[in-house]
Enzyme design. Structure first.
Site, PDB file in Angstrom:
ATOM      1  N   TRP A 115       0.723  -1.352   0.149  1.00 29.21           N
ATOM      2  CA  TRP A 115       0.117   0.056   0.190  1.00 29.21           C
ATOM      3  C   TRP A 115       0.958   1.092   0.123  1.00 29.21           C
ATOM      4  O   TRP A 115       0.512   2.139  -0.740  1.00 29.21           O
ATOM      5  CB  TRP A 115      -1.133   0.020   1.056  1.00 29.21           C
ATOM      6  CG  TRP A 115      -2.246  -0.945   0.828  1.00 29.21           C
ATOM      7  CD1 TRP A 115      -2.413  -2.024   1.573  1.00 29.21           C
ATOM      8  CD2 TRP A 115      -3.053  -0.769  -0.166  1.00 29.21           C
ATOM      9  NE1 TRP A 115      -3.756  -2.615   0.831  1.00 29.21           N
ATOM     10  CE2 TRP A 115      -3.730  -1.891  -0.265  1.00 29.21           C
ATOM     11  CE3 TRP A 115      -3.337   0.049  -1.389  1.00 29.21           C
ATOM     12  CZ2 TRP A 115      -5.163  -1.900  -1.003  1.00 29.21           C
ATOM     13  CZ3 TRP A 115      -4.250  -0.057  -2.170  1.00 29.21           C
ATOM     14  CH2 TRP A 115      -5.161  -0.950  -2.230  1.00 29.21           C
ATOM     15  N   ASP A 185      -1.074   6.961   6.659  1.00 27.82           N
ATOM     16  CA  ASP A 185      -2.296   6.196   6.128  1.00 27.82           C
ATOM     17  C   ASP A 185      -2.544   5.042   7.274  1.00 27.82           C
ATOM     18  O   ASP A 185      -1.695   3.876   7.543  1.00 27.82           O
ATOM     19  CB  ASP A 185      -1.858   5.350   4.863  1.00 27.82           C
ATOM     20  CG  ASP A 185      -3.048   4.672   4.297  1.00 27.82           C
ATOM     21  OD1 ASP A 185      -4.020   4.288   4.946  1.00 27.82           O
ATOM     22  OD2 ASP A 185      -3.011   3.949   3.053  1.00 27.82           O
ATOM     23  N   LYS A 209     -12.020  -1.329   6.742  1.00 28.18           N
ATOM     24  CA  LYS A 209     -11.233  -2.441   7.669  1.00 28.18           C
ATOM     25  C   LYS A 209     -11.578  -2.364   9.054  1.00 28.18           C
ATOM     26  O   LYS A 209     -11.974  -3.392   9.544  1.00 28.18           O
ATOM     27  CB  LYS A 209      -9.880  -2.015   7.527  1.00 28.18           C
ATOM     28  CG  LYS A 209      -9.136  -1.857   6.119  1.00 28.18           C
ATOM     29  CD  LYS A 209      -8.521  -3.085   5.481  1.00 28.18           C
ATOM     30  CE  LYS A 209      -8.467  -3.112   3.968  1.00 28.18           C
ATOM     31  NZ  LYS A 209      -7.326  -1.961   3.475  1.00 28.18           N
TER      32      LYS A 209
HETATM   33  C1  LIG Z   1      -6.981  -1.378   1.959  1.00 26.32           C
HETATM   34  C2  LIG Z   1      -5.977  -0.268   1.879  1.00 26.32           C
HETATM   35  C3  LIG Z   1      -5.941   0.707   1.217  1.00 26.32           C
HETATM   36  C4  LIG Z   1      -6.881   0.765  -0.170  1.00 26.32           C
HETATM   37  O1  LIG Z   1      -7.939   1.598   0.017  1.00 26.32           O
HETATM   38  P1  LIG Z   1      -9.215   1.861  -0.867  1.00 26.32           P
HETATM   39  O2  LIG Z   1     -10.100   2.481   0.278  1.00 26.32           O
HETATM   40  O3  LIG Z   1      -9.626   0.513  -1.585  1.00 26.32           O
HETATM   41  O4  LIG Z   1      -8.695   2.880  -1.779  1.00 26.32           O
HETATM   42  C5  LIG Z   1      -4.973   1.817   1.395  1.00 26.32           C
HETATM   43  N1  LIG Z   1      -4.194   1.899   2.247  1.00 26.32           N
HETATM   44  C6  LIG Z   1      -4.178   0.683   3.382  1.00 26.32           C
HETATM   45  C7  LIG Z   1      -3.303   0.709   4.332  1.00 26.32           C
HETATM   46  C8  LIG Z   1      -5.112  -0.393   3.002  1.00 26.32           C
HETATM   47  O5  LIG Z   1      -5.056  -1.326   3.758  1.00 26.32           O
END
Ligand SMILES: *Cc1c(COP(=O)(O)O)cnc(C)c1O
Length: 375
Positions: A115, A185, A209
């Site tokens: 990611w 993030d 998540k």
């Molecule tokens: C799942 C994930 C993403 C992707 O996010 P979307 O909402 O599908 O764009 C980005 N960063 C991390 C750390 C993730 O686990």
């Protein structure tokens, strides 16, 4: 064309356990309330799916969502709380558009897994960036120490991912490099453990998540960052638009924000807050990693123990072919979502906040039996 089966007349409860990397499992009490709200909200008599985003009900919902987020994470007053769309992936380009002005040095990125690698690719479409660290040569088996990062002075920001969902890497404590403007993030571990929000300039996490359904992305933004945003961005892509309109500029994801609010209530009132959540998450992760270590002759877990993620445990059988047999046997036993990310293969157990200890016990017993009889 494959047609999806129609839902039965009587609602079913889930009869499979969800260990998927995302979207993750949600608390059953939240699902029951969401189900009720789709028919009619107790306080309005209308379906939540038809509620106007200009209604007093929605204004009150936004206010509660923000209040709960601030309370659970102790968000300092100088942070804005935004509910945006486009997922975490839109943040990958919005961040450099807004916060890396062309007249400043390029921002720094830590590439520690899939990611963060995606955040690098997308930022590079907007601006040149500096890679402060790249773990790809070590197959993303560990995270750097902050002292290993090559960080110049006066960077607009440093970007990293707190929990690498695909590889199963997580910084052991929530922290940020000292003296830097850090943007993180936290899509897969926000609300999983206490954090010091003021150590960061911006934190973002989509809901799917730990927080609710896909479609809403939570951003905590130090308001001092707003001053440097260049003029002329399209309004939807400018953080100031969403601050000014209090996350209600165009039609927001009302249902997603509603479910997110239910999850924050659950976290506060049933779980007892983020520190209590961390204790449960620790217990779940300890059960799974204990098994992986106990069966290390049969199972390979590539992540350095100190960087193992509480949320996503990645492993594979040493014997070729057993991963696929395990997945098939697990699915037949009602245990789903255990395949590793499509970019990597192998196996992954995702243990998001709403996954119960009982579910982890069920999986642990199943895995233990499988290893002893098959591997
Ligand atoms: C799942 C994930 C993403 C992707 O996010 P979307 O909402 O599908 O764009 C980005 N960063 C991390 C750390 C993730 O686990």
């Amino acid at each position: 064309m494959r047609r999806l089966p129609l839902p039965p007349a009587q609602p079913l409860s889930a009869n499979q356990l969800n260990f998927s990397g995302g979207p993750g499992v949600l608390p059953e009490c939240v699902l029951a309330q969401a189900q009720q709200a789709i028919m009619a909200l107790p306080d309005t008599g209308l379906s939540v799916l038809g509620m106007s985003h200009r209604s007093a009900w929605f204004e009150a919902l936004l206010e509660e969502a923000e209040h709960n987020v601030r309370e659970l994470l102790r968000v300092p007053a100088h942070f804005k709380v935004l509910f945006l769309q486009g997922g975490s992936s839109l943040q990958f380009s919005m961040i450099p558009m807004n916060l890396a002005p062309a007249n400043r040095a390029p921002p720094a990125y830590v590439q520690s897994g899939y990611w963060s690698g995606r955040s690098v690719l997308e930022a590079r479409c907007v601006r040149p960036i500096e890679l402060a660290w790249d773990g790809s040569a070590q197959q993303y088996s560990r995270l750097p120490d902050w002292s290993e990062l090559a960080l110049a002075a006066d960077l607009p920001y440093t970007h990293f991912v707190s929990n690498e969902t695909v590889e199963g890497l997580q910084w052991p404590v929530s922290s940020a490099p000292a003296g830097q403007t850090s943007i993180v993030d936290m899509s897969s571990d926000l609300f999983a453990r206490p954090i010091d929000v003021s150590a960061y300039a911006m934190i973002y996490a989509h809901a799917q998540k730990n927080l609710g359904p896909a479609g809403v992305t939570l951003c905590l933004l130090d308001e001092r960052l707003l001053e440097e945003i260049p003029a002329g961005l399209p309004p939807m892509l400018d953080y100031r638009t969403h601050v000014l309109h209090r996350s209600n500029y165009n039609t927001p994801p009302v249902f997603g924000i509603y479910v997110l609010t239910l999850v924050t209530r659950w976290l506060r009132d049933t779980v007892g807050g983020v520190a209590a959540m961390q204790r449960l998450n620790h217990a779940k992760a300890a059960r799974i990693y204990g098994l992986l270590d106990g069966f290390s002759a049969q199972l390979n877990s590539p992540v350095e123990p100190r960087h193992r993620s509480m949320m996503n445990a990645c492993f594979s059988f040493r014997q070729p072919g057993l991963d696929q047999r395990f997945l098939a046997a697990a699915a037949a036993a009602g245990l789903t979502g255990l395949a590793g990310h499509r970019s990597r293969g192998g196996l992954r157990v995702s243990m998001y906040n709403a996954l119960s200890i009982a579910a982890v016990e069920t999986l642990a017993d199943f895995l233990s039996d499988f290893v002893q009889t098959q591997a």
